[in-house]
Design an enzyme around this catalytic site. Structure first.
Site, PDB file in Angstrom:
ATOM      1  N   GLY A 432       1.029  -1.581   0.084  1.00 63.21           N
ATOM      2  CA  GLY A 432       0.146   0.299  -0.382  1.00 63.21           C
ATOM      3  C   GLY A 432       0.896   1.577  -0.212  1.00 63.21           C
ATOM      4  N   THR A 433       1.878   1.031  -0.630  1.00 65.64           N
ATOM      5  CA  THR A 433       2.246   2.433  -1.045  1.00 65.64           C
ATOM      6  C   THR A 433       2.214   3.667  -1.596  1.00 65.64           C
ATOM      7  OG1 THR A 433       3.925   2.041  -2.837  1.00 65.64           O
ATOM      8  CG2 THR A 433       4.918   1.412  -0.195  1.00 65.64           C
ATOM      9  N   MET A 510      -3.562  -6.672  -7.990  1.00 68.42           N
ATOM     10  CA  MET A 510      -3.166  -7.895  -8.713  1.00 68.42           C
ATOM     11  C   MET A 510      -4.615  -8.528  -9.159  1.00 68.42           C
ATOM     12  SD  MET A 510      -0.517  -6.546  -8.862  1.00 68.42           S
ATOM     13  CE  MET A 510       0.354  -7.666  -9.580  1.00 68.42           C
ATOM     14  N   ILE A 512      -7.593  -8.821 -12.317  1.00 67.39           N
ATOM     15  CA  ILE A 512      -7.959  -8.532 -13.313  1.00 67.39           C
ATOM     16  C   ILE A 512      -9.519  -8.361 -14.022  1.00 67.39           C
ATOM     17  CG2 ILE A 512      -8.101  -8.611 -16.142  1.00 67.39           C
ATOM     18  CD1 ILE A 512      -5.624  -9.689 -16.113  1.00 67.39           C
ATOM     19  N   HIS A 529       0.361   2.023 -14.117  1.00 69.14           N
ATOM     20  CA  HIS A 529       1.424   1.230 -14.110  1.00 69.14           C
ATOM     21  C   HIS A 529       2.516   1.309 -14.395  1.00 69.14           C
ATOM     22  CE1 HIS A 529       2.301  -2.349 -17.489  1.00 69.14           C
ATOM     23  NE2 HIS A 529       2.590  -1.592 -17.554  1.00 69.14           N
ATOM     24  N   ALA A 561      -9.499   0.718 -18.808  1.00 68.69           N
ATOM     25  CA  ALA A 561     -10.508   0.309 -19.765  1.00 68.69           C
ATOM     26  C   ALA A 561     -10.915  -1.583 -20.462  1.00 68.69           C
ATOM     27  CB  ALA A 561      -9.981   0.751 -21.525  1.00 68.69           C
ATOM     28  N   GLU A 563      -9.583  -3.627 -22.082  1.00 65.97           N
ATOM     29  CA  GLU A 563      -8.129  -4.146 -22.513  1.00 65.97           C
ATOM     30  C   GLU A 563      -7.534  -3.851 -21.864  1.00 65.97           C
ATOM     31  OE1 GLU A 563      -4.849  -3.408 -25.999  1.00 65.97           O
ATOM     32  OE2 GLU A 563      -7.330  -2.849 -26.313  1.00 65.97           O
ATOM     33  N   GLU A 594       5.577   7.299  -8.737  1.00 68.50           N
ATOM     34  CA  GLU A 594       4.359   6.827  -8.855  1.00 68.50           C
ATOM     35  C   GLU A 594       3.461   7.015  -8.014  1.00 68.50           C
ATOM     36  OE1 GLU A 594       3.628   2.235 -10.676  1.00 68.50           O
ATOM     37  OE2 GLU A 594       4.782   2.742  -8.607  1.00 68.50           O
TER      38      GLU A 594
END
Length: 624
Positions: A432-433, A510, A512, A529, A561, A563, A594
């Site tokens: 959780g950084t 982690m 989808i 990302h 999205a 994809e 990030e």
């Protein structure tokens, strides 16, 4: 012959049960003994009498009021939090006799060590009365770190001291957990500390705090540079978050006169805050903001506006013969100071000698560099040109604050507006950084976001502890317990609806998500990302970048999205690929990027400045 067998916890109870069993058996001529076990019970009772006497005479440390087990439990709770503060030079592992720091590993060549120690004063009393302890850790770290910064030093490591009459593990963990989070924000390692349980010294529920910070600065960069300061130098002020951690004995006296309680609606600050909440606003930590500016060489001196207010702290960084002239009309004064001034009938001198009056730090900068330094500061924080260095006049204070009374009255007349914040949920899977970066951003008074929920698909991860320490609701939805992705996503969706969530951030999540989920939350779902998309999609993005031998990579925050990694881009941060970079070293630098990019993107979307258009492209509002 019939036998009855019983099994119970003690001889007395088992004998009674066996006799009841015997009594339930009847036939003509039946006899049974009634004295079985009596001598054994008599012997046991005699032994117990001796044991009780011995126990009454035998004392333990816990009998005196010191619970070693509770202390050990506290250490185990804060160990993982301390590890998050690891930095070059130290591993931040608790449990040794002393903490170690390697200056060479931290990159110093000819360093001077700089140390500072402080507490948070009687702000403790307000926290104890309100039962809100978590923010005190940041107060403690900030008070020490900001002092060390005044000499141009980078904070390296921190030690804390927590003392109480009787150890409440939950309260202590909240405070020390706040210390660890603040150390991480300040860039210094939490190397150790002391928890002292002292029965008879403190009343029930009372405790005290002290902090110790050590930093380092290269010999040639030491501040203040008194010989370089001259007439006409510009004074640049950096905003405080409020009262910070000084003057609370006077604050409590004014509050007592006003007849307000800590739970009363605050006549200052936001309308949805209580008096206690406003007063407990944590002290700002300036290290991340100011270190780049201090290292640029443009700053000749930096005054931390701490105990003694504006009048006592600025002279500490000025040479003989020079004075500071401030104009209070040039910066924003928080409404709490106006209320204190009016309610306590405090003079202008008392206000400026006791409180920071809205300025947490004041920098002395040459005229040629003043505008550049101001612009650099304003990217991240409120800052203003607040005055200048002037010749000191005989029998006149070395600090003169112009227009303070008018500015305090003006601050009290500002209409209080309540900004509607976007309700945000963060989905995580690990430490959780990035979550912490989002939490820190959402805490800012000007933020458009409010994090109301953190969901993890893995139980017991560090990110859940970060959220709990920040007072955010947490839920675990373990994907292993669901028969399908659709069932898992449906449960997540139910939680988001239950909490009235308007925007979802995927911070190291982690899993989808299914197309149905993504479609429902289209335009309200952000992901980060570790590459400059559209390059290096999918897993192992850093490894892909190294194999491609690119010179620049970075991170991307984008709308999600169907994809993978293909949604519209909101924010990107570039990171150079250095010669000799490993996947680990590149990953570490991208992670730092990030922590800048995700909060920016959160604000852009939460404020409505950026939206996802019907065609799947980003729309920027013109006024933004």
């Amino acid at each position: 012959v019939l036998a009855v067998t019983a099994v119970r916890s003690s001889l007395e109870v088992v004998l009674q049960a066996a006799n009841q069993g015997v009594a339930g058996i009847g036939f003509p001529g039946a006899v049974y003994r009634r004295d079985i076990g009596h001598r054994a019970i008599a012997h046991l009772n005699q032994s117990r009498s001796v044991d009780v006497k011995e126990q009454l005479q035998r004392l333990t440390y816990k009998d005196s009021g010191v619970d070693i087990a509770a202390g050990n439990q506290l250490v185990e709770l804060i160990k993982p939090l301390a590890r998050t503060t690891t930095r070059p030079g130290c591993g931040a592992e608790l449990g040794g006799f002393a903490g170690l720091f390697d200056l060479k590993a931290a990159g110093f060549v000819d360093p001077i060590l700089v140390s500072g120690t402080d507490g948070v004063g009687t702000k403790l009393k307000i926290a104890q009365a309100c039962g809100r302890h978590g923010g005190l850790g940041q107060d403690l770290v900030a008070m020490c770190v900001n002092d060390v910064l005044a000499h141009g030093a980078e904070p390296l490591f921190f030690l804390d001291y927590f003392s109480c009459g009787s150890l409440d593990v939950e309260v202590a963990a909240s405070i020390v957990g706040g210390v660890a989070k603040a150390c991480e924000a300040a860039g210094c390692g939490l190397l150790g500390g002391e928890t002292a349980e002292m029965p008879g010294v403190y009343a029930a529920g009372e405790y005290d705090l002290a902090g110790f910070c050590v930093g380092a600065v290269e010999r040639g960069a030491l501040l203040p540079r008194l010989q370089d300061i001259s007439k006409g130098d510009v004074l640049t002020g950096v905003a405080s978050s409020g009262i910070h951690s000084n003057g609370f004995s006077l604050v409590r006296k004014v509050l007592e006169r006003s007849k307000l309680s800590f739970g009363s609606a605050a006549p200052f600050g936001n309308q949805n805050q209580s008096v206690g909440e406003v007063l407990l606003t944590p002290t700002k930590i300036y290290s991340r903001l100011l270190l780049p500016v201090l290292r640029s060489g443009a700053v000749k001196a930096y005054a931390h506006i701490t105990g003694g207010g504006l009048l006592e702290n600025l002279p500490r960084v000025l040479p003989q013969g020079l004075a500071a002239e401030l104009d209070a009309s040039q910066w924003r004064i928080p409404a709490v100071f106006s209320w204190l001034h009016e309610e306590g009938s405090l003079s202008e001198e008392e206000m400026s000698r006791t409180f920071n009056c809205g300025l947490g730090a004041v920098l002395v900068v040459g005229p040629a560099d003043a505008q550049r330094v101001l612009c650099e500061l304003q990217v991240h924080e409120e800052a203003w040109v607040v005055g200048s260095v002037v010749p000191k006049k005989p029998d006149v204070s070395p600090v003169v604050v112009l227009n303070l009374k008018q500015s305090l009255m003006k601050a009290g007349c500002h209409e209080v507006t309540v900004q509607k914040k976007t309700r945000v949920a963060v989905l995580i899977s690990g430490s959780g950084t990035n979550l912490q970066a989002l939490i820190d951003q959402a805490k800012a008074p000007c933020s458009s976001a409010e994090i109301v929920l953190v969901v993890s698909n893995r139980p017991g991860v560090q990110g859940l502890k970060r959220a709990a320490l920040a007072g955010i609701q947490t839920r675990v939805v373990d994907h292993k317990l669901f028969g399908s992705r659709a069932e898992f996503d449906s449960t997540i969706d139910f939680l988001l609806e239950e909490f009235g969530v308007e925007l979802v951030c995927l911070a190291g999540f982690m899993r989808i998500l299914t197309g149905i989920f993504v479609k429902k939350w289209n335009g309200r779902l952000l992901n980060i990302h570790p590459s400059l998309l559209p390059s290096f999609k999918g897993v192992n993005a850093q490894q892909q970048a190294l194999q491609a031998r690119v010179l620049i990579t970075g991170c991307t925050v984008h709308f999600v999205a169907e994809e993978v990694d293909a949604g519209a881009i909101v924010v990107q941060e570039a990171v150079p690929v250095l010669i000799g970079d490993t996947e680990e070293s590149l990953c570490a630098r991208i992670r730092e990027a990030e922590h800048k990019a995700f909060p920016k993107a959160l604000e852009l979307v939460a404020s409505g400045a950026v939206q996802l258009g019907p065609d799947g492209n980003v729309i920027w509002k013109k006024e933004n």
